[in-house]
Design a protein around this motif. Structure first.
Motif, PDB file in Angstrom:
ATOM      1  N   SER A 134       0.807  -1.216   0.000  1.00 15.28           N
ATOM      2  CA  SER A 134       0.000   0.000   0.000  1.00 15.28           C
ATOM      3  C   SER A 134       0.847   1.278   0.000  1.00 15.28           C
ATOM      4  O   SER A 134       0.308   2.385   0.002  1.00 15.28           O
TER       5      SER A 134
ATOM      6  N   GLU B 225      -0.937  -0.011   8.434  1.00 15.65           N
ATOM      7  CA  GLU B 225      -0.724  -0.742   7.176  1.00 15.65           C
ATOM      8  C   GLU B 225       0.358  -1.809   7.370  1.00 15.65           C
ATOM      9  O   GLU B 225       1.290  -1.639   8.166  1.00 15.65           O
TER      10      GLU B 225
ATOM     11  N   ARG C 143       3.946  -3.775  11.230  1.00 11.14           N
ATOM     12  CA  ARG C 143       2.841  -2.905  10.802  1.00 11.14           C
ATOM     13  C   ARG C 143       3.142  -1.471  11.247  1.00 11.14           C
ATOM     14  O   ARG C 143       3.818  -1.246  12.250  1.00 11.14           O
TER      15      ARG C 143
END
Length: 893
Positions: free
Chosen positions: A69, A119, A173
């Motif tokens: 992403s 993310e 993350r």
């Protein structure tokens, strides 16, 4: 130790019996064997030993799905960015071992990632691809869904992905919006390869331009290159000071330096110039001050390092190299063997002559002496005689009964090596005329496949048994179907080979015929041989030949002849049983339908060759194995192919793998370790002389045959190497540091693996990472390089010194990277290399093996088609049938 790499062959399936589970996924193997080998002297109990799978990065897929992403760009790096990244790199144990140029290449190729909060960057259990440096924001590190740490700006993570594609050990993350610098493995490795290869070639060009090094052999130059150190100097920084004692030699890689004497600039030097060469030869004082003008990059080598690489007496080495060059230019002396030349060099006396000094006076008898100019120039009877020239070599073959009519005078300072004719004849054990003829015959005999394995001493005995016979035009030399007991070599002329009255071929000078008659009983000539013109032949009779070789050597020769039967067809092969399964196919025990000769047949599925794009690897393995003919290396007989498979027909090694032998024996006695080590030295000498690097030496890749001798198998990782290789390939516990780092390596990497194996022989454990299975933990232990020894080991033990030299982090320091240096080490004093290569030395362990007679008998009672047998045994996944292979890529199979 699971990995997603692909092997080009069957691993352990190279012609021998292995447990089937060895070919399974390494994470699912049944490691049920418990070794009786203690992990270290003083240990109180047995330790479980696992067979170790290979790491192979030649065919990895690079579909990077990490940080999917994020937006990624090539944002220019400022000084603060570079500083931050380098600071992080130097905190990581593996990356900090990179040289400065590789670190800069890593920084240069990093891309800028921007990614939002919460993310995924990468996930635990997924293959690793990238290394990241956190520039801003925070990320969390989770293991099994449990938070273990929070990382802030200035942290680095994921660096092990730059080495291979092992699964990630944690999930990372973002907590908030983050920016990172990142680089993937493929980009990193290509960048390091490019900068390392460029440095190597550039440094090589520099080295070859320095007169001091022009006499170095290729091996010596390579050792020198491996020992160069890069240094950087800032503007006005002093590099050397006039009057100081120095021992460093410098070559300018980039920039300009000023050379001054008594504070007065004499000249400036630029890229490619060098200074300080006398420091390598003598403890001399610097004659000038050298100062950097602007930023300067130099490569240097110290006298101590050069001596460690090449030997204690650098001047003697330079002179010896000059002597070698001169002898190779001499038509008289170049035909001598290497040992004969070295004996002469060891006996020569070296003298230094000043300009104008007399070297050879008129009236000196010709044909009594040899002189070699290793430095300088002499004024002779018809002009100047330059460096690397011999004087008196042609006259050594004659008895001119003349004297030199003029003086030979040194024109400048010259270094001359001298030896008398009598000393030469003592060194070579005969007259030059006799030795030249003998060496010529030995060269011819060594071209005979039957005789390749004989030692120099046995060749001499064989030559003594040769007799010469002259044949006139049309004279029959041997008659078809007659009994044969003589072996012939054509010394001069030509003969015609006729079968059933028809001429089938001609044999000319230095070719041979009748070689099987000296080995086989009741041998009948398969053809008539007739002199085609005047012919001279060398002949050895069977009785003389058998007096020279013993039963053991005869058995070896007979076996090699059997394995040279390349007229065998696929339909001549009788399947017996399956002996192993691998990632690409299966290995079978087979036999010749008519002769009692066992073979291993390895089948490789074409569909998998296509799927994993391993065309080059399978061709390389085939081409390497076909050129190998050594009694301690598995022999490839022939290859076949059909519409769905490739087949490797190989020597069947009836034995036990070295891993299991070591499990039975525990730590070896020193003499037993020396026996095996000597065998591996001979194997590597053979391979390295052919520019072949093995790259995966470990106990699992060695069989102990019926005679107790090791046999090297599995050439799936081998490569013909010219220059350097950069692929991370091998088994972590046995991989050299330069292989782990992918910084460029050559055959010296095999010597590191040998050092690991010998350490394991002596002490029952590997020296680095013994208690670890994860490759990355092993890599860290290798690169940390904490080499320890048992407390009760004698510090002066020659075995320790031998292993220590092999396990030097600098490849050049591993006996100069030359196997002949290994053979001369004091640890091997008393070991007969001839008895070892001819398998006359008593082996320390003979495997207890089950006879194959009943297997063969059962197969012959119920004979089956080999193709049907294979189809019945192989239950493999389906692949597309209409595969588009590269055109004619397998034409040689």
């Amino acid at each position: 130790m699971g990995c997603s790499c692909i092997k080009p062959d069957l691993g352990k399936g190279s012609g021998y019996i292995v447990p089937e589970n060895l070919f399974q996924d390494p994470n699912k193997r049944d490691f049920s064997k418990i070794s009786t080998r203690f992990p270290y002297p003083g240990s109180t109990g047995p330790k479980q030993r696992h067979k170790k799978p290979i790491i192979d990065l030649r065919r990895l897929m690079y579909a990077n799905s990490e940080a999917s992403s994020a937006t990624v760009n090539d944002r220019e790096k400022g000084k603060e960015d570079v500083r931050l990244i380098l600071e992080v790199i130097n905190k990581h144990s593996i990356l900090q071992n990179l040289d400065e140029d590789s670190k800069i290449a890593l920084v240069k190729n990093m891309k800028f990632y921007e990614i939002g909060p919460r993310e995924m960057i990468f996930e635990q259990g997924q293959p690793g691809f990238c290394f990241y440096v956190l520039f801003s924001g925070r990320v969390e590190l989770r293991v099994d869904n449990e938070r273990k740490a929070i990382l802030k700006a200035g942290s680095g993570f994921g660096e092990l992905a730059l080495l291979d594609d092992r699964p990630r050990s944690a999930t990372v993350r973002t907590i908030e919006r983050c920016s990172l610098w990142g680089v993937d493995r493929q980009t990193f490795k290509e960048a390091v390869k490019k900068v390392t290869a460029l440095n190597y070639e550039e440094n090589k060009t520099f080295i070859e331009s320095v007169p001091l090094f022009q006499t170095f052999t290729n091996a010596q130059k390579d050792a020198l290159l491996s020992s160069l150190v890069t240094q950087k100097f800032s503007n006005c920084e002093r590099i050397v000071k006039e009057g100081d004692t120095g021992d460093l030699f410098y070559i300018i890689k980039d920039g300009i330096v000023s050379c001054s004497e008594n504070d007065r600039e004499m000249r400036q030097m630029v890229k490619g110039d060098y200074f300080g060469e006398l420091a390598l030869l003598y403890d001399s004082k610097r004659t000038a001050t050298i100062t950097a003008i602007g930023e300067v990059k130099l490569v240097s080598i110290g006298r101590k390092s050069l001596i460690e690489v090449l030997g204690n007496n650098l001047e003697q080495i330079l002179n010896r190299n000059s002597q070698r060059i001169a002898v190779e230019k001499s038509e008289v002396l170049k035909i001598l063997s290497t040992d004969q030349k070295e004996a002469i060099f060891n006996t020569m006396r070296v003298s230094i002559y000043k300009a104008g000094e007399l070297v050879i006076s008129r009236g000196t008898p010709k044909g009594r002496n040899l002189w070699i100019i290793t430095k300088g120039r002499l004024r002779g009877p018809v002009g100047d005689i330059e460096t690397f020239s011999c004087i008196g070599d042609a006259e050594l073959l004659e008895d001119p009964r003349e004297n030199y009519s003029v003086d030979f005078v040194s024109e400048n300072e010259s270094i001359i090596a001298h030896i008398t004719k009598e000393e030469i004849e003592k060194c070579i054990e005969g007259t030059l005329n006799e030795i030249q003829a003998m060496n010529e015959i030995i060269g011819i005999l060594k071209s005979v496949q039957l005789l390749k394995g004989l030692s120099q001493e046995r060749f001499k005995l064989l030559i003594a048994a040769l007799r010469e016979i002259h044949y006139s035009n049309g004279q029959v030399i041997v008659e078809q179907n007659s009994s044969g007991d003589s072996f012939f070599i054509v010394k001069s002329g030509k003969v015609s080979v006729q079968k059933d009255g028809a001429n089938i071929r001609n044999i000319t000078k230095h070719d041979y015929f009748g070689e099987r008659s000296v080995l086989f009983n009741d041998f009948k000539r398969s053809a008539t041989v007739v002199a085609n013109g005047e012919v001279d032949c060398w002949i050895v009779e069977k009785k003389d030949f058998l007096n020279i070789i013993d039963d053991g050597i005869r058995a070896q020769l007979l076996k090699r002849i059997e394995l040279q039967d390349d007229i065998i067809s696929f339909d001549d092969i009788l399947p017996i049983k399956i002996v192993g399964k691998g990632a690409f196919g299966t290995v079978y025990l087979t036999a010749h339908k008519k002769a009692t000769i066992f073979y291993a047949l390895k089948s490789v599925l074409k569909s998998k060759v296509f799927k994993y794009d391993i065309y080059h690897n399978i061709l390389l393995e085939r081409n390497i194995m076909l050129q190998l003919d050594h009694n301690m290396i598995v022999k490839l007989v022939k290859t076949f192919k059909d519409e769905s498979r490739f087949y490797f027909l190989m020597e069947y090694v009836h034995g036990q793998d070295l891993f299991d032998v070591l499990a039975d024996l525990g730590s070896l006695k020193e003499n037993d370790a020396k026996f095996y080590a000597g065998c591996f030295v001979l194997m590597f000498q053979y391979l390295h002389e052919r520019d072949i690097i093995y790259r995966d030496l470990k106990p699992e890749n060695v069989m102990i045959d019926e005679e107790g001798y090791p046999k090297l198998i599995d050439f799936g990782a081998a490569k013909v190497i010219h220059g350097r290789s950069f692929t991370t390939l091998g088994t972590p516990h046995y991989m050299a540091p330069e292989v782990i780092l992918g910084s460029g390596y050559s055959v010296q990497a095999d010597l590191w693996s040998l050092g690991i194996l010998i350490y394991e022989f002596l002490f029952g454990r590997v020296p680095f990472g013994e208690d670890f299975n994860d490759p990355h933990e092993i890599y860290e232990k290798v690169l940390e390089y904490r080499l320890t020894w048992p407390i009760d080991l004698d510090p002066a033990a020659s075995s320790k010194n031998f292993v220590q030299q092999l396990l030097n982090k600098n490849p050049a320091m591993r006996m100069g990277g030359v196997t002949t240096n290994l053979k001369e080490h004091k640890w091997f004093v008393g070991l007969s290399w001839e008895r070892l290569i001819t398998k006359q030395h008593k082996a320390p362990y003979i495997p207890k093996l089950r006879s194959l007679t009943s297997d063969l008998s059962n197969a012959k009672k119920n004979p089956r088609s080999l193709r049907e047998f294979i189809l019945n045994e192989e239950q493999c996944e389906d692949f597309p049938r209409n595969l588009e292979f590269p055109t004619d890529w397998d034409v040689d199979f």
